[in-house]
Design a protein around this motif. Structure first.
Motif, PDB file in Angstrom:
ATOM      1  N   ASN A   5       0.854  -1.186   0.000  1.00 30.70           N
ATOM      2  CA  ASN A   5       0.000   0.000   0.000  1.00 30.70           C
ATOM      3  C   ASN A   5       0.892   1.239   0.000  1.00 30.70           C
ATOM      4  OD1 ASN A   5      -1.596   2.173   0.646  1.00 30.70           O
ATOM      5  ND2 ASN A   5      -2.931   0.982   2.017  1.00 30.70           N
ATOM      6  N   LEU A   6       0.929   1.902  -1.156  1.00 30.07           N
ATOM      7  CA  LEU A   6       1.904   2.980  -1.322  1.00 30.07           C
ATOM      8  C   LEU A   6       1.572   4.257  -0.557  1.00 30.07           C
ATOM      9  CD1 LEU A   6       2.912   2.719  -5.078  1.00 30.07           C
ATOM     10  CD2 LEU A   6       4.032   1.709  -3.098  1.00 30.07           C
ATOM     11  N   THR A   7       0.343   4.397  -0.123  1.00 28.18           N
ATOM     12  CA  THR A   7       0.052   5.626   0.627  1.00 28.18           C
ATOM     13  C   THR A   7       0.363   5.434   2.104  1.00 28.18           C
ATOM     14  OG1 THR A   7      -2.249   4.937   0.641  1.00 28.18           O
ATOM     15  CG2 THR A   7      -1.646   6.682  -0.905  1.00 28.18           C
ATOM     16  N   ARG A   8       0.403   4.153   2.518  1.00 31.04           N
ATOM     17  CA  ARG A   8       0.760   3.893   3.906  1.00 31.04           C
ATOM     18  C   ARG A   8       2.274   3.896   4.023  1.00 31.04           C
ATOM     19  NH1 ARG A   8      -2.132  -1.130   5.236  1.00 31.04           N
ATOM     20  NH2 ARG A   8      -0.089  -2.059   4.904  1.00 31.04           N
ATOM     21  N   ASP A   9       2.810   4.193   5.129  1.00 31.41           N
ATOM     22  CA  ASP A   9       4.258   4.146   5.394  1.00 31.41           C
ATOM     23  C   ASP A   9       5.074   5.082   4.505  1.00 31.41           C
ATOM     24  OD1 ASP A   9       3.650   1.973   7.070  1.00 31.41           O
ATOM     25  OD2 ASP A   9       3.924   0.560   5.422  1.00 31.41           O
ATOM     26  N   TYR A  10       4.490   6.101   3.905  1.00 28.50           N
ATOM     27  CA  TYR A  10       5.284   7.026   3.091  1.00 28.50           C
ATOM     28  C   TYR A  10       6.254   7.785   4.005  1.00 28.50           C
ATOM     29  CZ  TYR A  10       6.710  10.948   0.210  1.00 28.50           C
ATOM     30  OH  TYR A  10       7.469  11.878  -0.460  1.00 28.50           O
ATOM     31  N   ASP A  11       7.536   7.673   3.679  1.00 27.93           N
ATOM     32  CA  ASP A  11       8.551   8.316   4.506  1.00 27.93           C
ATOM     33  C   ASP A  11       9.283   9.347   3.630  1.00 27.93           C
ATOM     34  OD1 ASP A  11      10.851   9.030   5.910  1.00 27.93           O
ATOM     35  OD2 ASP A  11      11.151   7.015   6.754  1.00 27.93           O
ATOM     36  N   GLY A  12       8.831  10.587   3.728  1.00 24.88           N
ATOM     37  CA  GLY A  12       9.366  11.654   2.882  1.00 24.88           C
ATOM     38  C   GLY A  12      10.836  11.925   3.153  1.00 24.88           C
ATOM     39  N   PHE A  14      13.054   9.758   3.943  1.00 25.96           N
ATOM     40  CA  PHE A  14      13.818   8.710   3.264  1.00 25.96           C
ATOM     41  C   PHE A  14      14.058   9.114   1.796  1.00 25.96           C
ATOM     42  CE2 PHE A  14      13.362   4.702   0.680  1.00 25.96           C
ATOM     43  CZ  PHE A  14      14.620   4.193   0.936  1.00 25.96           C
ATOM     44  N   VAL A  15      13.013   9.549   1.120  1.00 26.10           N
ATOM     45  CA  VAL A  15      13.136   9.955  -0.289  1.00 26.10           C
ATOM     46  C   VAL A  15      14.177  11.066  -0.407  1.00 26.10           C
ATOM     47  CG1 VAL A  15      11.912  10.804  -2.337  1.00 26.10           C
ATOM     48  CG2 VAL A  15      10.693   9.432  -0.631  1.00 26.10           C
ATOM     49  N   VAL A  49      14.878  -3.960 -10.205  1.00 27.07           N
ATOM     50  CA  VAL A  49      15.430  -2.627  -9.944  1.00 27.07           C
ATOM     51  C   VAL A  49      14.446  -1.494 -10.259  1.00 27.07           C
ATOM     52  CG1 VAL A  49      16.775  -2.733 -12.116  1.00 27.07           C
ATOM     53  CG2 VAL A  49      17.378  -1.059 -10.394  1.00 27.07           C
ATOM     54  N   SER A  50      13.625  -1.623 -11.315  1.00 26.76           N
ATOM     55  CA  SER A  50      12.668  -0.532 -11.608  1.00 26.76           C
ATOM     56  C   SER A  50      11.641  -0.413 -10.482  1.00 26.76           C
ATOM     57  CB  SER A  50      11.978  -0.760 -12.952  1.00 26.76           C
ATOM     58  OG  SER A  50      11.426  -2.048 -13.010  1.00 26.76           O
ATOM     59  N   GLN A  51      11.297  -1.560  -9.877  1.00 30.70           N
ATOM     60  CA  GLN A  51      10.356  -1.492  -8.742  1.00 30.70           C
ATOM     61  C   GLN A  51      11.018  -0.896  -7.505  1.00 30.70           C
ATOM     62  OE1 GLN A  51       8.069  -5.096  -8.028  1.00 30.70           O
ATOM     63  NE2 GLN A  51       7.844  -5.384 -10.222  1.00 30.70           N
ATOM     64  N   ILE A  52      12.314  -1.145  -7.356  1.00 33.06           N
ATOM     65  CA  ILE A  52      13.038  -0.482  -6.259  1.00 33.06           C
ATOM     66  C   ILE A  52      12.912   1.031  -6.442  1.00 33.06           C
ATOM     67  CG2 ILE A  52      15.351  -0.003  -5.311  1.00 33.06           C
ATOM     68  CD1 ILE A  52      14.791  -2.746  -4.450  1.00 33.06           C
ATOM     69  N   MET A  53      13.100   1.496  -7.685  1.00 32.42           N
ATOM     70  CA  MET A  53      12.999   2.930  -7.967  1.00 32.42           C
ATOM     71  C   MET A  53      11.602   3.448  -7.608  1.00 32.42           C
ATOM     72  SD  MET A  53      15.936   4.000  -8.947  1.00 32.42           S
ATOM     73  CE  MET A  53      15.598   5.612  -9.651  1.00 32.42           C
ATOM     74  N   ARG A  54      10.576   2.699  -7.967  1.00 30.75           N
ATOM     75  CA  ARG A  54       9.190   3.105  -7.660  1.00 30.75           C
ATOM     76  C   ARG A  54       8.971   3.153  -6.143  1.00 30.75           C
ATOM     77  NH1 ARG A  54       5.859   5.937  -7.346  1.00 30.75           N
ATOM     78  NH2 ARG A  54       3.607   5.613  -7.416  1.00 30.75           N
ATOM     79  N   LEU A  55       9.496   2.139  -5.445  1.00 31.82           N
ATOM     80  CA  LEU A  55       9.320   2.091  -3.992  1.00 31.82           C
ATOM     81  C   LEU A  55      10.073   3.224  -3.301  1.00 31.82           C
ATOM     82  CD1 LEU A  55       9.589  -1.784  -3.565  1.00 31.82           C
ATOM     83  CD2 LEU A  55       7.546  -0.401  -3.108  1.00 31.82           C
ATOM     84  N   VAL A  56      11.205   3.623  -3.882  1.00 32.29           N
ATOM     85  CA  VAL A  56      11.926   4.770  -3.312  1.00 32.29           C
ATOM     86  C   VAL A  56      11.071   6.018  -3.475  1.00 32.29           C
ATOM     87  CG1 VAL A  56      13.953   6.275  -3.529  1.00 32.29           C
ATOM     88  CG2 VAL A  56      14.247   3.800  -3.633  1.00 32.29           C
ATOM     89  N   GLN A  57      10.521   6.221  -4.686  1.00 30.51           N
ATOM     90  CA  GLN A  57       9.643   7.381  -4.919  1.00 30.51           C
ATOM     91  C   GLN A  57       8.496   7.391  -3.905  1.00 30.51           C
ATOM     92  OE1 GLN A  57       8.302   6.575  -8.935  1.00 30.51           O
ATOM     93  NE2 GLN A  57       9.755   8.044  -9.839  1.00 30.51           N
ATOM     94  N   ALA A  58       8.002   6.195  -3.590  1.00 35.55           N
ATOM     95  CA  ALA A  58       6.852   6.088  -2.690  1.00 35.55           C
ATOM     96  C   ALA A  58       7.269   6.064  -1.225  1.00 35.55           C
ATOM     97  CB  ALA A  58       6.047   4.838  -3.042  1.00 35.55           C
ATOM     98  N   GLY A  59       8.552   6.311  -0.972  1.00 32.31           N
ATOM     99  CA  GLY A  59       9.010   6.422   0.413  1.00 32.31           C
ATOM    100  C   GLY A  59       8.889   5.145   1.233  1.00 32.31           C
ATOM    101  N   GLN A  60       8.997   3.998   0.582  1.00 32.78           N
ATOM    102  CA  GLN A  60       8.820   2.726   1.291  1.00 32.78           C
ATOM    103  C   GLN A  60      10.161   2.235   1.851  1.00 32.78           C
ATOM    104  OE1 GLN A  60       5.571   1.261   1.622  1.00 32.78           O
ATOM    105  NE2 GLN A  60       5.158   3.353   0.942  1.00 32.78           N
ATOM    106  N   LYS A  61      10.650   2.960   2.838  1.00 31.68           N
ATOM    107  CA  LYS A  61      11.967   2.708   3.378  1.00 31.68           C
ATOM    108  C   LYS A  61      12.206   1.257   3.802  1.00 31.68           C
ATOM    109  CE  LYS A  61      14.918   4.262   7.158  1.00 31.68           C
ATOM    110  NZ  LYS A  61      15.077   5.237   8.233  1.00 31.68           N
ATOM    111  N   LYS A  62      11.295   0.739   4.611  1.00 28.19           N
ATOM    112  CA  LYS A  62      11.535  -0.575   5.182  1.00 28.19           C
ATOM    113  C   LYS A  62      11.616  -1.653   4.092  1.00 28.19           C
ATOM    114  CE  LYS A  62       9.866  -3.628   8.767  1.00 28.19           C
ATOM    115  NZ  LYS A  62       8.768  -4.444   8.199  1.00 28.19           N
TER     116      LYS A  62
END
Ligand code: SF4
Ligand code: SF4
Lengths: 186, 299
Positions: A5-12, A14-15, A49-62
């Motif tokens: 869930n990309l809106t949960r756990d957003y860590d700005g 971290f980005v 790796v492209s999903q890692i990039m997406r998860l970084v954008q979405a602030g999914q640190k953990k």
């Protein structure tokens, strides 16, 4: 398949940290998938790796810092070379490993141990001592040496020196490490 | 005779890639390229350092660049692509004053910049030149079919490495064809071989190196010429492991391009270290050369 869930756990924060430490603007990534298509390690990654990039954008640190992928990236520079937005993706992967280390995370512990054994060898001798490094790694992981079969191939060639190549400036090299450790703890 | 270049062999040059170091020195000497050893050089930190921290990594490289600068020499050549990447990255990152300050804080003697790092391949092509290299050939490698494998980081990313083409490099192909060899088109020139994962994850190397060997064989290469100690180790030393993991039966010699140059330039066999490779290329080499010889005589 894992759902996040990309809106949960957003860590700005971290980005922001990833962007600052890598000097890259991750928001430029439009998910074309070029990096993943060319990445030779996609088959071994838990998150491409492209999903890692997406998860970084979405602030999914953990999720990002606990991934195996960041420890399996070989910095082959294929992604960086082929990204249409000139993002240095390999540098982002490198920075994610630095952050994972700081959080005490290493999802592929034997890779981290291998790299640590290498750096210990450089710190001790000024140059890497290939045989000492291997022995140290095997002892630290408590693993059976999967390369036992290579011994008979390599020893008769006189390539693996039994003692390290000490350099006169090895204290200088050791001081680089010591100052680095001091700076990182301050 | 060209200007002197500082020579950075890299740690593997003293161990697992001794024959690369020896053949590089012999070939450069034969071609009049003056390589000067860097007194007391240290390890560049390789991959492990940059995966830990960029300041630490730059400092380990900068110590060496500073030593070269103290020798009054403006460029350093290294045979190892991993060392090359680290040396060039340190230079690049230290162009930012904030980074230079952080790096210099870790060093005994600060590095002020100004030393360019290039590969031995680049030094040969740019400082000696293909025409001169070609003119020095004594035993042409006629009849030998070679796939040139550059490895993943020799030319990438192009902004940093600034030499040759990043998707289809040609420098080694041009050098070996100048030696008289037939270079076969090899589509995986810049694909990764599995790098240093051979120890922690042998399965990865088996898969990636296996693919390289498979394609080299299918394009009809007698051997794969390399420019990287890690690539050489994966393709040659680990070829048996690849065969066991994949059920294949490869037996492809994997010499350094400098060793093949040495043969063409009539460098003494003792200096080329073919016997230090796992699969000795000499039988295949001699067969190709004598085949071409017989054909020439028959014609
Ligand atoms: S290649 Fe670049 S833009 Fe495309 S998905 Fe990867 S990082 Fe994003
Ligand atoms: S640098 Fe890392 S993420 Fe990028 S393509 Fe290579 S292995 Fe994959």
């Amino acid at each position: 398949m894992q759902t996040i869930n990309l809106t949960r756990d957003y860590d700005g924060d971290f980005v922001h940290r990833v962007e600052e430490e890598s000097g890259q603007n991750v928001s430029l990534c439009y998910q074309c998938g070029n990096c993943t298509a060319g990445c030779p390690y996609t088959f071994a990654y838990d998150i491409p790796v492209s999903q890692i990039m997406r998860l970084v954008q979405a602030g999914q640190k953990k999720t990002v810092l606990s991934s195996k992928s960041i420890w399996l990236c070989a910095t082959c520079e294929s992604c960086t070379t082929r990204c249409p937005n000139q993002i240095d993706v390999a540098c982002v992967m490198d920075v994610l490993r630095h952050m994972a280390r700081r959080e005490g995370l290493a999802a592929v512990p034997q890779v981290k141990t291998f790299w640590d054994s290498f750096l210990d060898s450089v710190k001790a001798h000024g140059r890497v001592f290939e045989l000492g490094l291997t022995v140290n790694y095997v002892m630290r992981t408590g693993r059976f040496w999967t390369d036992l079969d290579l011994g008979p191939k390599i020893f008769p060639k006189g390539k693996l020196s039994l003692k390290p190549h000490e350099i006169a400036g090895k204290e200088h090299v050791a001081r680089i490490f010591e100052r680095f450790e001091r700076e990182s703890n301050s | 005779m060209s200007e002197a270049i500082a020579y950075y062999p890299g740690c593997s040059g003293l161990g697992t890639s001794k024959e690369y170091d020896a053949s590089t020195r012999a070939v450069c000497r034969t071609l009049g390229l003056d390589l000067v050893d860097i007194p007391d050089w240290s390890c560049c930190g390789s991959t492990p350092a940059h995966t830990k921290d960029h300041v630490l990594s730059a400092a380990l490289s900068a110590r060496n660049l500073q030593l070269v600068s103290g020798m009054g020499i403006a460029s350093a050549a290294t045979p190892c692509p991993s060392c090359l990447t680290n040396l060039r990255t340190a230079n690049h990152r230290m162009e930012a004053p904030a980074m230079a300050e952080k790096v210099n804080k870790l060093l005994d003697a600060p590095y002020a910049g100004g030393v360019e790092a290039i590969s031995v391949l680049q030094a040969l092509v740019e400082k000696v030149g293909l025409d001169e290299i070609k003119a020095a050939v004594r035993t042409p490698l006629t009849g030998l079919k070679v796939a040139c494998y550059y490895g993943c980081i020799m030319n990438r990313p192009p902004e940093l490495m600034a030499f040759d083409d990043c998707e289809n490099p040609m420098a080694m192909d041009n050098v070996l064809s100048a030696m008289g060899a037939t270079v076969v088109p090899f589509p995986l020139k810049v694909e990764c071989c599995g790098a240093s994962y051979g120890i922690p994850r042998q399965d990865i190397v088996a898969r990636l190196t296996g693919k390289l060997l498979d394609v080299a064989k299918s394009v009809g290469a007698d051997m794969v010429a390399v420019a990287c100690p890690l690539c050489q180790m994966n393709l040659d030393l680990r070829q048996g492991q690849v065969n066991r993991a994949l059920g294949t039966n490869f037996r492809i010699p994997v010499p350094y391009f400098t060793q093949l140059m040495g043969v063409a330039l009539n460098v003494a066999d003792e200096e080329l270290g073919f016997g230090q490779l796992c699969i000795d290329p000499r039988p295949v080499l001699n067969k190709a050369l004598s085949g071409a010889d017989a054909q020439a005589k028959g014609a």
